[in-house]
Structures are given as structure tokens and as C-alpha cells.
Design a protein around this motif. Structure first.
Motif, PDB file in Angstrom:
ATOM      1  N   GLU A  70      50.748  49.602  37.283  1.00 21.52           N
ATOM      2  CA  GLU A  70      51.087  48.376  38.068  1.00 21.52           C
ATOM      3  C   GLU A  70      50.404  47.113  37.224  1.00 21.52           C
ATOM      4  O   GLU A  70      51.261  46.060  36.980  1.00 21.52           O
ATOM      5  N   ASN A  71      49.356  47.526  36.397  1.00 23.96           N
ATOM      6  CA  ASN A  71      48.716  46.199  35.613  1.00 23.96           C
ATOM      7  C   ASN A  71      47.766  47.014  34.734  1.00 23.96           C
ATOM      8  O   ASN A  71      47.162  47.927  34.978  1.00 23.96           O
ATOM      9  N   VAL A  72      47.268  46.160  33.585  1.00 22.78           N
ATOM     10  CA  VAL A  72      46.254  46.474  32.884  1.00 22.78           C
ATOM     11  C   VAL A  72      45.418  45.349  33.054  1.00 22.78           C
ATOM     12  O   VAL A  72      45.635  44.102  32.890  1.00 22.78           O
ATOM     13  N   ILE A  73      43.963  45.688  33.163  1.00 24.00           N
ATOM     14  CA  ILE A  73      42.927  44.598  33.408  1.00 24.00           C
ATOM     15  C   ILE A  73      41.762  44.753  32.474  1.00 24.00           C
ATOM     16  O   ILE A  73      41.656  46.060  31.997  1.00 24.00           O
ATOM     17  N   VAL A  74      41.061  43.649  32.481  1.00 28.28           N
ATOM     18  CA  VAL A  74      39.689  43.878  31.852  1.00 28.28           C
ATOM     19  C   VAL A  74      38.760  43.607  33.202  1.00 28.28           C
ATOM     20  O   VAL A  74      38.892  42.648  33.733  1.00 28.28           O
ATOM     21  N   ASN A  75      37.774  44.387  33.219  1.00 31.35           N
ATOM     22  CA  ASN A  75      36.970  44.297  34.315  1.00 31.35           C
ATOM     23  C   ASN A  75      35.430  44.502  33.887  1.00 31.35           C
ATOM     24  O   ASN A  75      35.216  44.830  32.836  1.00 31.35           O
ATOM     25  N   GLU A  76      34.472  43.827  34.651  1.00 33.14           N
ATOM     26  CA  GLU A  76      32.949  44.093  34.280  1.00 33.14           C
ATOM     27  C   GLU A  76      32.389  44.920  35.440  1.00 33.14           C
ATOM     28  O   GLU A  76      32.533  44.712  36.699  1.00 33.14           O
ATOM     29  N   GLY A  77      31.322  45.533  35.036  1.00 30.57           N
ATOM     30  CA  GLY A  77      30.397  46.363  35.788  1.00 30.57           C
ATOM     31  C   GLY A  77      28.984  46.013  35.811  1.00 30.57           C
ATOM     32  O   GLY A  77      28.722  45.688  34.300  1.00 30.57           O
ATOM     33  N   VAL A  78      28.308  45.852  36.611  1.00 29.95           N
ATOM     34  CA  VAL A  78      26.843  45.234  36.467  1.00 29.95           C
ATOM     35  C   VAL A  78      26.015  46.497  36.758  1.00 29.95           C
ATOM     36  O   VAL A  78      26.005  47.089  37.918  1.00 29.95           O
ATOM     37  N   SER A  79      24.943  47.020  35.667  1.00 30.88           N
ATOM     38  CA  SER A  79      23.907  47.891  36.338  1.00 30.88           C
ATOM     39  C   SER A  79      22.549  46.980  36.110  1.00 30.88           C
ATOM     40  O   SER A  79      22.515  45.882  35.904  1.00 30.88           O
ATOM     41  N   TRP A  80      21.609  47.847  36.342  1.00 31.96           N
ATOM     42  CA  TRP A  80      20.332  47.231  36.282  1.00 31.96           C
ATOM     43  C   TRP A  80      19.963  46.404  35.029  1.00 31.96           C
ATOM     44  O   TRP A  80      19.183  45.482  35.236  1.00 31.96           O
TER      45      TRP A  80
END
Length: 86
Positions: free
Chosen positions: A32-42
Motif C-alpha cells: 500500500e505504501n512505503v514509509i520512513v518512520n522513527e522509533g525511540v529507545s531509551w
């Protein structure tokens, strides 16, 4: 690795610690789509390229155990997006 097969879809290849390989093929019509996402860790903010696949409840990560820097993620994103839309 990410391999875009023009007009057909995307192949994701993961090499496991024991040397085995896992191949995932995603048909172009199911993406459906290609995305750039962000994840936050400690301790860090991680950017990743992902695919939204019809019928799957979770994102499919382009690199499941590798978190390249943002310029590399953006390059992968732009390349995959442009090849899938041709």
C-alpha cells in the motif's frame, strides 16, 4: 537486503546468525505504501524504512536488525518508492 523487481514487487532478504537466509517476497499490488518512520529507545532515535502491506497488521521493515543513519534510509525509501511507482 532490499531488491525491487520492477512491475512485480519487493524481495527482502535477511541473513541469520547461523548463516541461514530468510526471503520474503511482497507482491506490488499488496504494497500500500512505503514509509520512513522513527522509533525511540531509551538512548536513541532510530529511523527505519518500512512497507505497509495490505492484510498485515504490522509494518514490514526493510531492514529488521539494521538501523542505518537517516540519509541511507531516505535513499532506500526514495529508490523503492520511485521503482514501485513506475
Amino acid at each position: 537486503s532490499v531488491t525491487v523487481i520492477k512491475h512485480f514487487g519487493v524481495q527482502l532478504k535477511q541473513i541469520k546468525y547461523n548463516g541461514g537466509e530468510k526471503l520474503i517476497y511482497l507482491d506490488k499490488d499488496s504494497i500500500e505504501n512505503v514509509i520512513v518512520n522513527e522509533g525511540v529507545s531509551w538512548f536513541a532515535v532510530l529511523f527505519y524504512a518500512a512497507l505497509i502491506v495490505r492484510g498485515q497488521p504490522r509494518l514490514t521493515l526493510a531492514f529488521s536488525h539494521l538501523y542505518p543513519r537517516l540519509p541511507v534510509v531516505l535513499r532506500v525509501y526514495r529508490s523503492v518508492k520511485s521503482l514501485l511507482n513506475e
